[in-house]
Every structure is written in structure tokens, then in C-alpha cells.
Enzyme design. Sequence first.
Site, PDB file in Angstrom:
ATOM      1  N   ARG A  72      -2.896   2.890 -22.821  1.00 28.36           N
ATOM      2  CA  ARG A  72      -3.179   2.028 -21.678  1.00 28.36           C
ATOM      3  C   ARG A  72      -2.219   2.356 -20.549  1.00 28.36           C
ATOM      4  O   ARG A  72      -1.049   2.652 -20.768  1.00 28.36           O
ATOM      5  CB  ARG A  72      -3.017   0.553 -22.064  1.00 28.36           C
ATOM      6  N   TYR A 200      -9.746   6.016 -22.306  1.00 30.50           N
ATOM      7  CA  TYR A 200      -8.943   5.532 -23.436  1.00 30.50           C
ATOM      8  C   TYR A 200      -9.285   4.073 -23.780  1.00 30.50           C
ATOM      9  O   TYR A 200      -9.448   3.233 -22.892  1.00 30.50           O
ATOM     10  CB  TYR A 200      -7.431   5.653 -23.141  1.00 30.50           C
ATOM     11  N   LYS A 209      -9.307  -5.625 -24.364  1.00 30.52           N
ATOM     12  CA  LYS A 209      -8.218  -6.298 -23.670  1.00 30.52           C
ATOM     13  C   LYS A 209      -8.674  -6.883 -22.333  1.00 30.52           C
ATOM     14  O   LYS A 209      -8.245  -7.960 -21.932  1.00 30.52           O
ATOM     15  CB  LYS A 209      -7.045  -5.333 -23.470  1.00 30.52           C
ATOM     16  N   HIS A 229      -3.188 -12.445 -28.042  1.00 28.45           N
ATOM     17  CA  HIS A 229      -3.059 -11.118 -28.673  1.00 28.45           C
ATOM     18  C   HIS A 229      -2.560 -11.343 -30.102  1.00 28.45           C
ATOM     19  O   HIS A 229      -1.408 -11.061 -30.412  1.00 28.45           O
ATOM     20  CB  HIS A 229      -2.059 -10.295 -27.852  1.00 28.45           C
ATOM     21  N   SER A 251       1.941  -4.647 -28.929  1.00 27.16           N
ATOM     22  CA  SER A 251       1.160  -3.481 -29.333  1.00 27.16           C
ATOM     23  C   SER A 251       1.983  -2.598 -30.276  1.00 27.16           C
ATOM     24  O   SER A 251       3.168  -2.368 -30.030  1.00 27.16           O
ATOM     25  CB  SER A 251       0.754  -2.674 -28.103  1.00 27.16           C
ATOM     26  N   CYS A 253       3.123  -3.155 -33.218  1.00 29.09           N
ATOM     27  CA  CYS A 253       4.225  -3.824 -33.915  1.00 29.09           C
ATOM     28  C   CYS A 253       3.769  -4.512 -35.195  1.00 29.09           C
ATOM     29  O   CYS A 253       4.461  -5.403 -35.703  1.00 29.09           O
ATOM     30  CB  CYS A 253       4.921  -4.814 -33.000  1.00 29.09           C
ATOM     31  N   ASP A 280      -6.351  -8.231 -33.946  1.00 27.52           N
ATOM     32  CA  ASP A 280      -5.786  -7.957 -32.611  1.00 27.52           C
ATOM     33  C   ASP A 280      -5.928  -9.115 -31.629  1.00 27.52           C
ATOM     34  O   ASP A 280      -5.035  -9.330 -30.824  1.00 27.52           O
ATOM     35  CB  ASP A 280      -6.451  -6.702 -32.022  1.00 27.52           C
ATOM     36  N   ARG A 378      -5.799   6.827 -32.815  1.00 28.70           N
ATOM     37  CA  ARG A 378      -6.395   5.597 -33.344  1.00 28.70           C
ATOM     38  C   ARG A 378      -7.668   5.864 -34.131  1.00 28.70           C
ATOM     39  O   ARG A 378      -8.307   6.904 -33.981  1.00 28.70           O
ATOM     40  CB  ARG A 378      -6.706   4.648 -32.180  1.00 28.70           C
TER      41      ARG A 378
HETATM   42  P1  GTP Z   1      -2.016  -2.620 -31.629  1.00 30.28           P
HETATM   43  O1  GTP Z   1      -3.305  -2.166 -32.198  1.00 30.28           O
HETATM   44  O2  GTP Z   1      -1.430  -1.634 -30.663  1.00 30.28           O
HETATM   45  O3  GTP Z   1      -2.069  -3.978 -31.024  1.00 30.28           O
HETATM   46  O4  GTP Z   1      -0.922  -2.570 -32.820  1.00 30.28           O
HETATM   47  P2  GTP Z   1      -0.657  -3.488 -34.106  1.00 30.28           P
HETATM   48  O5  GTP Z   1       0.208  -4.644 -33.714  1.00 30.28           O
HETATM   49  O6  GTP Z   1      -1.920  -3.797 -34.810  1.00 30.28           O
HETATM   50  O7  GTP Z   1       0.282  -2.547 -34.999  1.00 30.28           O
HETATM   51  P3  GTP Z   1      -0.006  -1.806 -36.396  1.00 30.28           P
HETATM   52  O8  GTP Z   1      -0.273  -2.766 -37.517  1.00 30.28           O
HETATM   53  O9  GTP Z   1      -1.025  -0.770 -36.167  1.00 30.28           O
HETATM   54  O10 GTP Z   1       1.410  -1.135 -36.677  1.00 30.28           O
HETATM   55  C1  GTP Z   1       1.999  -0.230 -35.785  1.00 30.28           C
HETATM   56  C2  GTP Z   1       3.116   0.531 -36.428  1.00 30.28           C
HETATM   57  O11 GTP Z   1       4.079  -0.346 -37.029  1.00 30.28           O
HETATM   58  C3  GTP Z   1       2.641   1.457 -37.545  1.00 30.28           C
HETATM   59  O12 GTP Z   1       3.287   2.693 -37.414  1.00 30.28           O
HETATM   60  C4  GTP Z   1       3.071   0.765 -38.803  1.00 30.28           C
HETATM   61  O13 GTP Z   1       3.306   1.682 -39.845  1.00 30.28           O
HETATM   62  C5  GTP Z   1       4.331   0.011 -38.380  1.00 30.28           C
HETATM   63  N1  GTP Z   1       4.519  -1.230 -39.167  1.00 30.28           N
HETATM   64  C6  GTP Z   1       3.595  -2.201 -39.358  1.00 30.28           C
HETATM   65  N2  GTP Z   1       4.074  -3.193 -40.164  1.00 30.28           N
HETATM   66  C7  GTP Z   1       5.356  -2.847 -40.457  1.00 30.28           C
HETATM   67  C8  GTP Z   1       6.392  -3.473 -41.239  1.00 30.28           C
HETATM   68  O14 GTP Z   1       6.228  -4.546 -41.816  1.00 30.28           O
HETATM   69  N3  GTP Z   1       7.595  -2.814 -41.293  1.00 30.28           N
HETATM   70  C9  GTP Z   1       7.800  -1.634 -40.662  1.00 30.28           C
HETATM   71  N4  GTP Z   1       9.003  -1.055 -40.769  1.00 30.28           N
HETATM   72  N5  GTP Z   1       6.839  -1.005 -39.923  1.00 30.28           N
HETATM   73  C10 GTP Z   1       5.639  -1.601 -39.831  1.00 30.28           C
HETATM   74  C1  SPV Z   2      -2.894  -2.436 -27.873  1.00 33.10           C
HETATM   75  O1  SPV Z   2      -2.355  -1.564 -27.174  1.00 33.10           O
HETATM   76  O2  SPV Z   2      -2.409  -3.591 -28.001  1.00 33.10           O
HETATM   77  C2  SPV Z   2      -4.127  -2.122 -28.631  1.00 33.10           C
HETATM   78  C3  SPV Z   2      -4.834  -0.899 -28.298  1.00 33.10           C
HETATM   79  O3  SPV Z   2      -4.583  -2.928 -29.431  1.00 33.10           O
HETATM   80  S1  SPV Z   2      -5.758  -1.069 -26.835  1.00 33.10           S
HETATM   81  O4  SPV Z   2      -7.114  -1.434 -27.190  1.00 33.10           O
HETATM   82  O5  SPV Z   2      -5.722   0.212 -26.183  1.00 33.10           O
HETATM   83  O6  SPV Z   2      -5.189  -2.100 -25.992  1.00 33.10           O
HETATM   84 MN    MN Z   3      -3.327  -4.800 -29.500  1.00 34.88          MN
END
Ligand code: GTP
Ligand code: SPV
Ligand code: MN
Length: 608
Positions: A72, A200, A209, A229, A251, A253, A280, A378
Site C-alpha cells: 500500500r 496492489y 481497506k 482493522h 499490518s 503483526c 483482517d 501474499r
Molecule cells: P495484514 O494482512 O498485513 O493485516 O497482516 P496480519 O496482521 O494478518 O499479520 P500475519 O498474521 O500475516 O503475520 C505477519 C507476520 O508476523 C508473519 O511473518 C508471521 O510469521 C509473524 N507472526 C504472526 N504471529 C506471530 C507471533 O505470535 N509471534 C511472532 N514472533 N511472529 C508472529
Molecule cells: C494490510 O496491509 O493491513 C493488509 C494488506 O491487510 S492490504 O489489503 O494491502 O491492506
Molecule cells: Mn490488514
Amino acid sequence: MKPVTKHKQLNKWVRDMAVLCTPDKIVWLDGSESEKKRLEKEAVSTGELLQLNPKTLPGSFFHRTAQNDVARTEHLTYICTSKKEDAGPTNNWMAPKDAYDKATPYFKGAMKGRVMYVIPFSMGPVGSPFSKIGVQLTDSLYVVLNMRIMTHMTSRVYGKLGTKGAFTKCLHSKADLNESRRLILHFPEDNAIWSVGSGYGGNALLGKKCLSLRIASHLGRNEMWMAEHMLIMGIEDPKGQTTYVAAAFPSACGKTNLAMLVPPDELKKKGYKVWTVGDDIAWLRIDDEGNLRAVNPEAGVFGVAPGTNSKTNPNAMATVKKNAIYTNVLLKNDKSVWWEGMDGDVPSEGWDWKGQPWHRGQLDSNGKASLGAHPNSRFTAPIAQCPSLSKKFSDPRGVKISAIIFGGRRARLTPLVFEARSWQHGVYLGATMSSERTAAQFGKVGELRRDPMAMIPFCGYNMGTYFQHWLEMGKNLASPPRIFHVNWFKQDENGKYLWPGYGENLRVLLWMIDRCRYQKSATETAIGSIPNKGDLDLTGLNLSAESWEQLFEIDQDEWRNEIEDQKKFFGLFGPATPREIWAEQKALSERLGLQHTASSGEKILQPV
Ligand code: GTP
Ligand code: SPV
Ligand code: MN
């Protein structure tokens, strides 16, 4: 192609946008299976998609975005309201007329030689009182096929709209993918979105979003609900009782990971189960009994690939086995895919996210490991394929939320978990969220960024007013959910994570449920309540006493700096920062034994 609806305003808008963008053809889509097959074939024939190995990844496709278009672009994202203060200091702002004038030349003729697809979609189950309807025009088949996964895309929404129903007008063109001619514009007063120059996800799948957070947060404020979110998940205990929680993390996290959590063996044996409602976005409303209820407006997952494997997130791995679209990952010679942190051996060779030949152990010009997949690569897949999908996913009334969780990625400062003292204190915790920047948006990875409620890039109006809206929602709840703060990312002095994370996070959730359901006691600290020693089920974990101490350490100096930083941030909003936020901050300073000096923003509100 002839219009398929008698909605005059909708038909006129499509005609007008076609005059602007001059596509060769307009195609009205219906979301059917046969249409999907036809469009996939077409996208493969033009090279927009590559069909992956039908044996190992049936129904799945591969796509590479332009190299300048992999996340983004928040600096090109605008909230276009008549008054600047309605967008607030944390959003980019343009007056609606200026924004339309600026983007019009970018759209002009942008679809020449292309098809303009008309996508009818509902965010939320069609017909649920939570749901909103959108129509997206786009010249990208990749976008169409992603929207088909991510939204409830069906021509049935035309029936719901009738001849006059309200819908969000979403105009998208990838145009020439030139960054200097890229804009993501939101017009809350017109219920419209214009996105140009990007293909993207978060920039181009306008149901996500743009509609479900930026436009929806604005609607929610006017209609007394919230667009957040947040993931939504249910935790079933051995007696079969399920507690639902919603969690906001910035994002990349950990939302997708937590939402699809698989209990560690010790807890599985005891009979705990986890159910995924959303990963999400959550739309939250107050029901007739004064409970907070949530639905997931989306129909798919658009998840971060790197780091996802059958240990960290087995449910995600199962979800993406078929009918998935992979973006910017490594393409293997056998037409399967790979990313850093996936299971099994690192492939000996393949094609990296830029389309260049890649081999194991390859170094870049700085001598660092050369990445096969982009850090923000992704996968897109229907959430219905998730093995842990909740039975309540399609319930038009949503699920009752018992706890709200805020969290960030902080190497230091915030402990593994603590609980707010009240709804108001919880709103303050959300408002003070901060996190180290990830690859999900353009910018320097690792830099600390204040990100209230994980909404800084997604709040469609003044964030000071948004804090006030959270406080108002609390006043209208008969029994507000408890609010918690977590940090899975705290590190020791060697930069090693102190907490194992992933499935083990369930242990922390179970403590929260003990607090919500059974009013179990906790240890009070200056910042909030933490678990009594022994109350977090750590069986089988081998967590040392020293790690526990470090996970829950509260360092005065760090908190002093933190509070100073918060003051600067809240000062930004001037009189829009609610009094209650300043009051909570003052009370925290006092509990920490810090001398409280009023910040300039606070003085405006609290004359002494
Ligand atoms: P968006 O789709 O961008 O909103 O991201 P999200 O919040 O859904 O994050 P996602 O679950 O995809 O995790 C993102 C990164 O954080 C990945 O590389 C995971 O491996 C890492 N991660 C997720 N949960 C944990 C955790 O409990 N501990 C650690 N150390 N890393 C984590
Ligand atoms: C984020 O960045 O929080 C995502 C991916 O979930 S996007 O749809 O690009 O915003
Ligand atoms: Mn997100």
C-alpha cells in the site's frame, strides 16, 4: 454489453466513467462459476496470471505485480472531505474538487484497448443488517478475480439495490502503473472511491481497506457502529462454550496467524478448539440487548506469505492449497510456489518475485541473502476453505464479542499481556498503540510508528473524533467487552523473542477468558492488570522464570519516554483529542510515580 439493472443512478455512473476511461467494452459480471473459468482462461492467455501446477495447487494462479507496486502507498492515499479538519492531521487530505480534477487526467482514456469490468459485491453476507453494497469498475482481471475471492461478489446485490439503493461507487484503473500518476482517493461525502495507477491488493481491491475501513468507518460514525482493522475468533472450551474475541494488530503483526490458531497439543488434549470468523476486518454493532456484535465483511483472506508454514499456521497452509492466487512469491520450475519460511527444503532454483532466475544461497549486491519472495508477498483464498472456519461466519447477526485485544510489535516496553481497568482506559490503550513498521506499507521497516487501534492508515475521518466515537460506543454498551493489550514480539537483549508466539498465544487468550467469564483475580500494576504467576497455563512450555520476569517487566525510564511521545502524538489533534484520553494519561503518569507535566494539547482542554 447492456446494463443489467434498472438502477438509474448506477447505470448513469457506469456510462459516465466509461466516457472518461474509454474502454473498448463494458462487461457486467455476475460472480458465477462459469464466468470465473472464462475470466481465468482469459487472464492466462494474456499472461496476467500463470496457471500453477494443477496436481499440487488445483485451481490456483500466480501473479507478479510491477516492481514499484508491491505494498500500500499511504503517501498517495487521501481522504477527500470538504473540510480539512474532517480528515484530521494523520490523513492526507485534498478537497473533493481538487482530487477529482487531479485524478481525471490519469483516468482519461486509461482503459483504451481494455475491458471495463463491472463488479457487483456485498461486504458482509448479502442481506445482513451489517452489510454494505459496492460496485467496482476495473480494467484488471487480476483485481476482478481477487475481488471474487475477497468479497461476496454476486449479481444478487442488484436485486437488493432495487432502483434507488445506496452503494459505494468504486472506480479503479491500473492505468500505466506509474507511481507518479498513482492516487488512492476516498470521497466519504459522495460514498465514492477512485484508485488509479496501482494493481496492489490494498490499493486496488476497493472492497477491502478502501470501502470496509475508510468509507465504512465514516459511515459507522454517522450510524453508531464501528469498522475496525480486527480479526474475529471464537475459543471453545472443553465444555463446548465458545467465547468470541476481536483483535486489532497493525499490518503484518499477526492477525491472520491468531485468527487461524491451532491449539498446542497440551491444550488440544484438554479439549480447547479455535474457530475463525475473520482475519483482517470487523464490523461491530450494538444489539438490542446492549451487546457488541461483530461480522467479518470479507469472504476471503489476503494473507502475508513469508513465515507461513505448517508449524506457524497450518490452517492457512490448508486454506491456500487450492483455488488460490499467489502474488510476488517465488515460482518454482514445477509451477509450484515457495517463500522464505515455508516448509521443507529451500528449493535449489526458481524465479524470484521480480521474475529473475534465482538459486539457493544466492546473495544480493550487499552480500545479503537474495529474497525469492517479496516480504509482502501474499496469497488470496476463500475463507470457506479454512479448516477452522466458524459456523457463525455467515450468521447475519454476527457473534457476541466478550473481549477486545490491542497489540503491536514492540521489541521492548509493553509486556506480553495486560488488561485495561475500564472501557475508557481500554480506549486509551488502543489510542496509544504503536508498532515497529513492517513491509506491508512503503516506508522504513523497523521504525516505530504510532498506530492507534491499528487504524492509522485506515481511519476515514479525524482520528481525534474517532477516539471520541469509541468512548461513545462504550457508553451505549450494557456490558462492554473487557479490553486487553498484548505484545507477542518482546525481545531479550540478544534480539530473541521472549515468547514462542503463534499457537502458544492461546495460553494468553485463555487467561483473558478466565477474566471475562469467571472474574479470576489478577495482579494490579501501574499500567493495568497482569496474570498472577501460575494463572497462565504454561504446561509443556519450558518458559524460564527469567523470561517471565522480562516478559512482564515495567521499566520506568522506558515508560517516561513513551508518555512523552504519546503527548506529542495526542497534541497533534488539538481540541479533537477527548478529555478522557488526557485524563487516562495523567492517571497513568501518577500510577507510575512520574511527575506529570501537562502537554500543550492537554492545556487547551484543561485550563488550570
Ligand atoms: P495484514 O494482512 O498485513 O493485516 O497482516 P496480519 O496482521 O494478518 O499479520 P500475519 O498474521 O500475516 O503475520 C505477519 C507476520 O508476523 C508473519 O511473518 C508471521 O510469521 C509473524 N507472526 C504472526 N504471529 C506471530 C507471533 O505470535 N509471534 C511472532 N514472533 N511472529 C508472529
Ligand atoms: C494490510 O496491509 O493491513 C493488509 C494488506 O491487510 S492490504 O489489503 O494491502 O491492506
Ligand atoms: Mn490488514
